[in-house]
Design a protein around this motif. Structure first.
Motif, PDB file in Angstrom:
ATOM      1  N   LYS A  23       0.075  14.137   2.217  1.00 39.58           N
ATOM      2  CA  LYS A  23      -0.674  13.004   3.385  1.00 39.58           C
ATOM      3  C   LYS A  23      -1.407  12.283   3.160  1.00 39.58           C
ATOM      4  CE  LYS A  23      -1.969  13.562   7.867  1.00 39.58           C
ATOM      5  NZ  LYS A  23      -2.832  14.256   8.908  1.00 39.58           N
ATOM      6  N   LYS A  24      -2.823  12.838   2.250  1.00 42.63           N
ATOM      7  CA  LYS A  24      -4.174  12.518   2.376  1.00 42.63           C
ATOM      8  C   LYS A  24      -3.449  11.897   1.090  1.00 42.63           C
ATOM      9  CE  LYS A  24      -7.542  15.966   2.553  1.00 42.63           C
ATOM     10  NZ  LYS A  24      -7.732  16.782   2.246  1.00 42.63           N
ATOM     11  N   LEU A  25      -2.577  11.363   0.020  1.00 43.38           N
ATOM     12  CA  LEU A  25      -2.105  10.966  -1.122  1.00 43.38           C
ATOM     13  C   LEU A  25      -1.993   9.418  -0.441  1.00 43.38           C
ATOM     14  CD1 LEU A  25      -1.815   9.655  -3.951  1.00 43.38           C
ATOM     15  CD2 LEU A  25       0.133  10.778  -3.731  1.00 43.38           C
ATOM     16  N   ALA A  26      -0.531   9.525   0.392  1.00 42.52           N
ATOM     17  CA  ALA A  26      -0.310   8.759   1.419  1.00 42.52           C
ATOM     18  C   ALA A  26      -0.624   8.017   1.856  1.00 42.52           C
ATOM     19  CB  ALA A  26       0.844   8.789   2.628  1.00 42.52           C
ATOM     20  N   GLU A  27      -2.230   8.297   3.380  1.00 46.72           N
ATOM     21  CA  GLU A  27      -3.314   8.071   3.754  1.00 46.72           C
ATOM     22  C   GLU A  27      -4.511   7.266   2.763  1.00 46.72           C
ATOM     23  OE1 GLU A  27      -5.241  10.922   6.110  1.00 46.72           O
ATOM     24  OE2 GLU A  27      -3.823  11.079   7.606  1.00 46.72           O
ATOM     25  N   VAL A  28      -5.107   7.206   1.563  1.00 47.46           N
ATOM     26  CA  VAL A  28      -5.418   6.578   0.939  1.00 47.46           C
ATOM     27  C   VAL A  28      -4.703   6.011   0.614  1.00 47.46           C
ATOM     28  CG1 VAL A  28      -6.804   7.003  -1.569  1.00 47.46           C
ATOM     29  CG2 VAL A  28      -6.708   8.356   0.038  1.00 47.46           C
ATOM     30  N   ASP A  29      -3.648   5.971  -0.392  1.00 46.12           N
ATOM     31  CA  ASP A  29      -2.808   4.858  -0.844  1.00 46.12           C
ATOM     32  C   ASP A  29      -2.129   3.333   0.340  1.00 46.12           C
ATOM     33  OD1 ASP A  29      -1.387   3.844  -3.189  1.00 46.12           O
ATOM     34  OD2 ASP A  29       0.435   3.865  -1.656  1.00 46.12           O
ATOM     35  N   GLN A  31      -4.265   1.792   2.708  1.00 43.56           N
ATOM     36  CA  GLN A  31      -5.661   1.742   3.587  1.00 43.56           C
ATOM     37  C   GLN A  31      -5.947   0.205   2.404  1.00 43.56           C
ATOM     38  OE1 GLN A  31      -8.528   3.909   3.168  1.00 43.56           O
ATOM     39  NE2 GLN A  31      -8.265   5.668   4.949  1.00 43.56           N
ATOM     40  N   GLY A  32      -5.620  -1.134   3.327  1.00 46.13           N
ATOM     41  CA  GLY A  32      -5.887  -2.040   2.290  1.00 46.13           C
ATOM     42  C   GLY A  32      -5.273  -2.843   1.040  1.00 46.13           C
ATOM     43  N   ALA A  33      -3.891  -2.200   1.505  1.00 46.44           N
ATOM     44  CA  ALA A  33      -2.818  -2.659   1.059  1.00 46.44           C
ATOM     45  C   ALA A  33      -2.582  -3.894   1.571  1.00 46.44           C
ATOM     46  CB  ALA A  33      -1.574  -1.540   0.558  1.00 46.44           C
ATOM     47  N   ASP A  34      -1.888  -4.904   0.585  1.00 48.77           N
ATOM     48  CA  ASP A  34      -1.214  -6.203   0.442  1.00 48.77           C
ATOM     49  C   ASP A  34       0.214  -6.097   1.172  1.00 48.77           C
ATOM     50  OD1 ASP A  34      -3.832  -7.362   0.525  1.00 48.77           O
ATOM     51  OD2 ASP A  34      -3.759  -8.069  -2.202  1.00 48.77           O
ATOM     52  N   ASP A  35       0.740  -5.634   0.441  1.00 53.43           N
ATOM     53  CA  ASP A  35       1.905  -5.419   0.792  1.00 53.43           C
ATOM     54  C   ASP A  35       2.600  -3.961   0.780  1.00 53.43           C
ATOM     55  OD1 ASP A  35       4.660  -5.805   0.524  1.00 53.43           O
ATOM     56  OD2 ASP A  35       5.571  -6.411  -1.205  1.00 53.43           O
ATOM     57  N   PRO A  36       2.475  -3.301   2.144  1.00 54.82           N
ATOM     58  CA  PRO A  36       2.736  -1.118   2.153  1.00 54.82           C
ATOM     59  C   PRO A  36       3.329  -1.085   1.322  1.00 54.82           C
ATOM     60  CG  PRO A  36       1.493  -2.244   3.851  1.00 54.82           C
ATOM     61  CD  PRO A  36       2.145  -3.780   3.220  1.00 54.82           C
ATOM     62  N   ALA A  41       2.391   4.537  -1.834  1.00 53.29           N
ATOM     63  CA  ALA A  41       2.767   5.814  -3.116  1.00 53.29           C
ATOM     64  C   ALA A  41       4.063   6.461  -3.361  1.00 53.29           C
ATOM     65  CB  ALA A  41       2.209   7.257  -2.814  1.00 53.29           C
ATOM     66  N   PHE A  42       4.818   5.981  -2.180  1.00 55.42           N
ATOM     67  CA  PHE A  42       6.389   7.024  -1.900  1.00 55.42           C
ATOM     68  C   PHE A  42       7.099   5.697  -2.189  1.00 55.42           C
ATOM     69  CE2 PHE A  42       3.079   9.909  -0.350  1.00 55.42           C
ATOM     70  CZ  PHE A  42       2.821  10.722  -1.236  1.00 55.42           C
ATOM     71  N   SER A  43       6.661   4.880  -1.956  1.00 56.55           N
ATOM     72  CA  SER A  43       7.718   3.943  -2.061  1.00 56.55           C
ATOM     73  C   SER A  43       9.128   3.916  -3.534  1.00 56.55           C
ATOM     74  CB  SER A  43       7.551   1.993  -2.778  1.00 56.55           C
ATOM     75  OG  SER A  43       6.976   1.829  -4.272  1.00 56.55           O
ATOM     76  N   PRO A  44      10.223   3.246  -3.125  1.00 59.27           N
ATOM     77  CA  PRO A  44      10.786   3.554  -4.160  1.00 59.27           C
ATOM     78  C   PRO A  44      10.165   2.684  -6.022  1.00 59.27           C
ATOM     79  CG  PRO A  44      12.095   2.473  -2.463  1.00 59.27           C
ATOM     80  CD  PRO A  44      10.824   2.729  -2.304  1.00 59.27           C
ATOM     81  N   GLN A  45       9.650   1.506  -5.200  1.00 55.98           N
ATOM     82  CA  GLN A  45       9.570   1.112  -6.984  1.00 55.98           C
ATOM     83  C   GLN A  45       8.393   1.839  -7.537  1.00 55.98           C
ATOM     84  OE1 GLN A  45       7.477  -2.718  -6.040  1.00 55.98           O
ATOM     85  NE2 GLN A  45       7.256  -2.721  -8.097  1.00 55.98           N
ATOM     86  N   LYS A  46       7.726   2.648  -6.427  1.00 57.29           N
ATOM     87  CA  LYS A  46       6.724   3.396  -7.352  1.00 57.29           C
ATOM     88  C   LYS A  46       6.739   4.831  -7.398  1.00 57.29           C
ATOM     89  CE  LYS A  46       2.175   2.707  -6.951  1.00 57.29           C
ATOM     90  NZ  LYS A  46       0.451   2.076  -6.546  1.00 57.29           N
ATOM     91  N   LEU A  47       8.015   5.296  -6.995  1.00 58.09           N
ATOM     92  CA  LEU A  47       8.295   6.520  -7.669  1.00 58.09           C
ATOM     93  C   LEU A  47       9.086   6.917  -8.885  1.00 58.09           C
ATOM     94  CD1 LEU A  47       9.492   8.305  -3.993  1.00 58.09           C
ATOM     95  CD2 LEU A  47       7.635   8.771  -5.522  1.00 58.09           C
ATOM     96  N   GLU A  76      10.085  13.923 -12.143  1.00 56.15           N
ATOM     97  CA  GLU A  76      11.224  13.646 -12.516  1.00 56.15           C
ATOM     98  C   GLU A  76      11.845  13.597 -11.387  1.00 56.15           C
ATOM     99  OE1 GLU A  76      14.809  16.103 -15.172  1.00 56.15           O
ATOM    100  OE2 GLU A  76      13.091  16.121 -15.781  1.00 56.15           O
ATOM    101  N   LEU A  77      11.941  15.020 -10.662  1.00 56.70           N
ATOM    102  CA  LEU A  77      12.947  14.283  -9.857  1.00 56.70           C
ATOM    103  C   LEU A  77      12.357  13.247  -8.801  1.00 56.70           C
ATOM    104  CD1 LEU A  77      12.878  18.315  -8.701  1.00 56.70           C
ATOM    105  CD2 LEU A  77      14.574  16.313  -9.128  1.00 56.70           C
ATOM    106  N   TRP A  78      11.079  13.192  -8.374  1.00 52.96           N
ATOM    107  CA  TRP A  78      10.220  11.290  -8.106  1.00 52.96           C
ATOM    108  C   TRP A  78      10.865  10.833  -8.278  1.00 52.96           C
ATOM    109  CZ3 TRP A  78       5.112  12.068  -5.716  1.00 52.96           C
ATOM    110  CH2 TRP A  78       4.216  12.891  -5.290  1.00 52.96           C
ATOM    111  N   LYS A  79      10.776  10.513  -9.937  1.00 49.32           N
ATOM    112  CA  LYS A  79      11.225   9.308 -10.393  1.00 49.32           C
ATOM    113  C   LYS A  79      13.021   8.933 -10.500  1.00 49.32           C
ATOM    114  CE  LYS A  79      10.820   6.960 -14.592  1.00 49.32           C
ATOM    115  NZ  LYS A  79       9.579   6.860 -16.027  1.00 49.32           N
ATOM    116  N   GLU A  80      14.011  10.089 -10.478  1.00 53.68           N
ATOM    117  CA  GLU A  80      14.708  10.064 -10.368  1.00 53.68           C
ATOM    118  C   GLU A  80      15.059   9.612  -8.433  1.00 53.68           C
ATOM    119  OE1 GLU A  80      18.844  13.286  -9.378  1.00 53.68           O
ATOM    120  OE2 GLU A  80      17.050  13.535 -10.795  1.00 53.68           O
ATOM    121  N   LEU A  81      14.474  10.482  -7.423  1.00 55.32           N
ATOM    122  CA  LEU A  81      14.150   9.909  -5.940  1.00 55.32           C
ATOM    123  C   LEU A  81      14.533   7.921  -5.843  1.00 55.32           C
ATOM    124  CD1 LEU A  81      14.577  10.699  -2.789  1.00 55.32           C
ATOM    125  CD2 LEU A  81      12.213  11.109  -3.055  1.00 55.32           C
TER     126      LEU A  81
END
Length: 84
Positions: A23-29, A31-36, A41-47, A76-81
């Protein structure tokens, strides 16, 4: 070669610590994102680009001193997701 804590210590991480950390990772990430959706952090592109080192770097600061075991497999599983 320095050992990762999971090799030498008993893990006291509970699901509540992991949930709070994610939750903290998602909240910090978020904040201030131009294109959320692109930078989240949990977008398909990032994962799909996650590595063990990037996962440690991004997640560990939010785990309140606990560590997440089997991080290589989890990365590895996050990357696959992210690629599904």
């Amino acid at each position: 070669c320095e050992k990762y804590p999971e090799e030498t210590q008993i893990n006291s991480l509970e699901y509540e610590h992991l949930a709070k950390g994610l939750k903290k990772l998602a909240e910090v990430d978020d904040q201030g994102a131009d294109d959320p959706l692109k930078n989240y952090a949990f977008s398909p592109q990032k994962l799909s680009q996650i590595t063990l080192e990037s996962m440690k770097q991004e997640l560990e600061p939010h785990l309140e001193g606990h560590y997440l075991d089997n991080m290589a497999k989890r990365a590895e599983l996050w990357k696959e997701l992210g690629t599904v």
